[in-house]
Design a protein around this motif. Structure first.
Motif, short mmCIF file in Angstrom:
data_model
loop_
_atom_site.label_atom_id
_atom_site.label_comp_id
_atom_site.label_asym_id
_atom_site.label_seq_id
_atom_site.Cartn_x
_atom_site.Cartn_y
_atom_site.Cartn_z
N GLY B 53 0.83 -1.21 0.00
CA GLY B 53 0.00 0.00 0.00
C GLY B 53 0.85 1.25 0.00
N THR B 67 5.10 3.54 -2.40
CA THR B 67 4.08 2.56 -2.76
C THR B 67 4.75 1.19 -2.74
OG1 THR B 67 2.97 4.16 -4.17
CG2 THR B 67 2.44 1.84 -4.53
N ARG B 201 0.33 5.16 7.22
CA ARG B 201 -0.40 4.70 6.04
C ARG B 201 -1.24 5.84 5.47
NH1 ARG B 201 -1.19 -0.33 4.01
NH2 ARG B 201 -0.57 -1.51 5.84
#
Lengths: 211, 202
Positions: B53, B67, B201
């Motif tokens: 992610g 990423t 995140r």
């Protein structure tokens, strides 16, 4: 050179050049200190009678706690073929000598290691692949990155995992074993030898490890 | 005709896979393969998933967005030159890095498998080690490094956790006087992304 292994903080190097008439049979060119550093030695371009290069992996520690390996680095392996190529150029027009009978010797606290060319074409192909930044696999890695990644994993990390709490001597022996296995997979056209002892005359006893 | 080709391709594919020994990725360093054994170090326990992610670090000076992608069944050969293992799963990282708002690196346009940061050496359940390079216009960098990613699960329900980023130098044995094939010197500059970060995140 091995007696200096604990007292110096940079690599040391010498090149031995064969003389037409002896004794002595060889002259020694000592690499000046400004052409060495903690982790590298810059030899000059080979001359027609360059024969043996020797360099030292000392016992010093860098700022981040890193130590040199007791065996050859990947860079040393590539430079061995570079040495052969340079000598071939220096002897251009003299097919009898060409790259000839070169040896690259490493001195470390564990002992001596040597690399010699056993298959010229394979060695040159290996060198070309390792020094070509445009040659990439489907992963986008250059061959050099691919090999360095494998070396880090198959030799360094694997030894750390296998060792756990073993002694320094055991770790060095294991490192040598993993390095030898890795070297074999390279199929580089070079042969690897080791000398961990001397005979009654004080001459080194060389043992073939692998091609 | 096309259906026949598809069936043949499927059968070939099944044949190739059936000869592989599947080994959990966490056993990558300890596994001793037999001669001629084709090994696939697969993430059967999904240890890589937690890292995937988008992750961001931004302190106003340094901005890093990464990423992380999981790649599966990657062949470990170089035009037929094989080094063990033969196939494996790994993580690859693409990134944007800005210093004081000015973009320094952007590897998002790199091909899916050409990221400069990738690897799969599992150190523990929540820690993984990768190869680390930053972009350069030279043929190669003099300096080498490893990157350790450590996933820290959130203590709160529904939290995303954080990702520790630690870069450690490796001895490269490369002289800064090393020449590229075109005669220019290798890139001996230092890496510029901070060595220690904690990312959130996105």
């Amino acid at each position: 050179m091995q007696s200096d292994v604990n007292s110096v903080a940079t690599e040391q190097g010498s090149e031995f050049r064969k003389l037409e008439n002896g004794p002595p049979n060889y002259s020694e060119y000592v690499v000046p200190s400004f052409n060495t550093d903690f982790e590298w030695t810059d030899f000059p371009l080979a001359v027609p009678n360059s024969e043996v290069r020797v360099h030292l992996h000392h016992n010093g520690t860098n700022n981040e706690g890193g130590k040199l390996a007791t065996v050859f680095s990947m860079e040393d392996i590539v430079k061995t073929v570079g040495f052969y190529k340079e000598k071939s150029v220096a002897n251009l027009g003299n097919l009898m000598k060409a790259g000839g009978n070169i040896s690259n010797i490493l001195v470390s606290r564990r002992g001596l290691y040597a690399l010699r060319v056993n298959d010229t074409q394979k060695a040159l192909d290996f060198y070309d692949a390792m020094t070509d930044p445009s040659l990439k696999n489907s992963e986008g890695q250059t061959f050099q990155e691919f090999v360095l990644k494998s070396f880090e994993r198959e030799v360094i990390k694997k030894t750390q995992l296998q060792c756990g709490s073993c002694t320094e001597e055991q770790e060095e022996a294991l490192f040598e074993l993993n390095f030898t296995n890795f070297f074999k997979t390279l199929d580089s056209g070079l042969s690897l030898f080791v000398s961990l002892s001397t005979d009654f005359n004080g001459d080194f006893i060389w043992v073939f490890l692998t091609n | 005709m096309n259906i026949k080709i598809l069936i043949i391709a499927f059968l070939i594919s099944c044949g190739a896979y059936s000869q592989e020994t599947i080994v959990p990725l966490e056993n990558l360093l300890g596994y001793e393969s037999e001669q001629n054994e084709v090994v696939y170090f697969k993430d059967v326990n999904n240890l890589l998933n937690k890292y995937t992610g988008n992750w961001i670090y931004d302190d106003g000076t340094h901005y890093l967005k990464i990423t992380v992608t999981k790649k599966e069944h990657l062949p470990q050969d170089f035009f037929g030159k094989l080094l063990n293992p033969n196939y494996e799963d790994n993580l690859s990282i693409k990134m944007i890095y800005k210093l004081n708002g000015v973009e320094q690196y952007n590897t998002t346009s790199f091909g899916a498998t050409t990221a400069l940061i990738n690897g799969n050496v599992i150190e523990s359940t929540n820690k993984i080690s990768l190869e680390y390079y930053e972009p350069t216009s030279s043929c190669r960098r003099q300096k080498h490094a490893n990157l350790t990613l450590e996933f820290n699960p959130s203590n709160t329900l529904g939290g995303n956790g954080t990702l520790g980023w630690t870069r450690t130098s490796r001895i490269s044995y490369v002289s800064p006087n090393t020449e590229c094939p075109d005669g220019t010197l290798v890139d001996s500059s230092d890496f510029i992304i901070p060595a220690n970060l904690v990312l959130s995140r996105e």
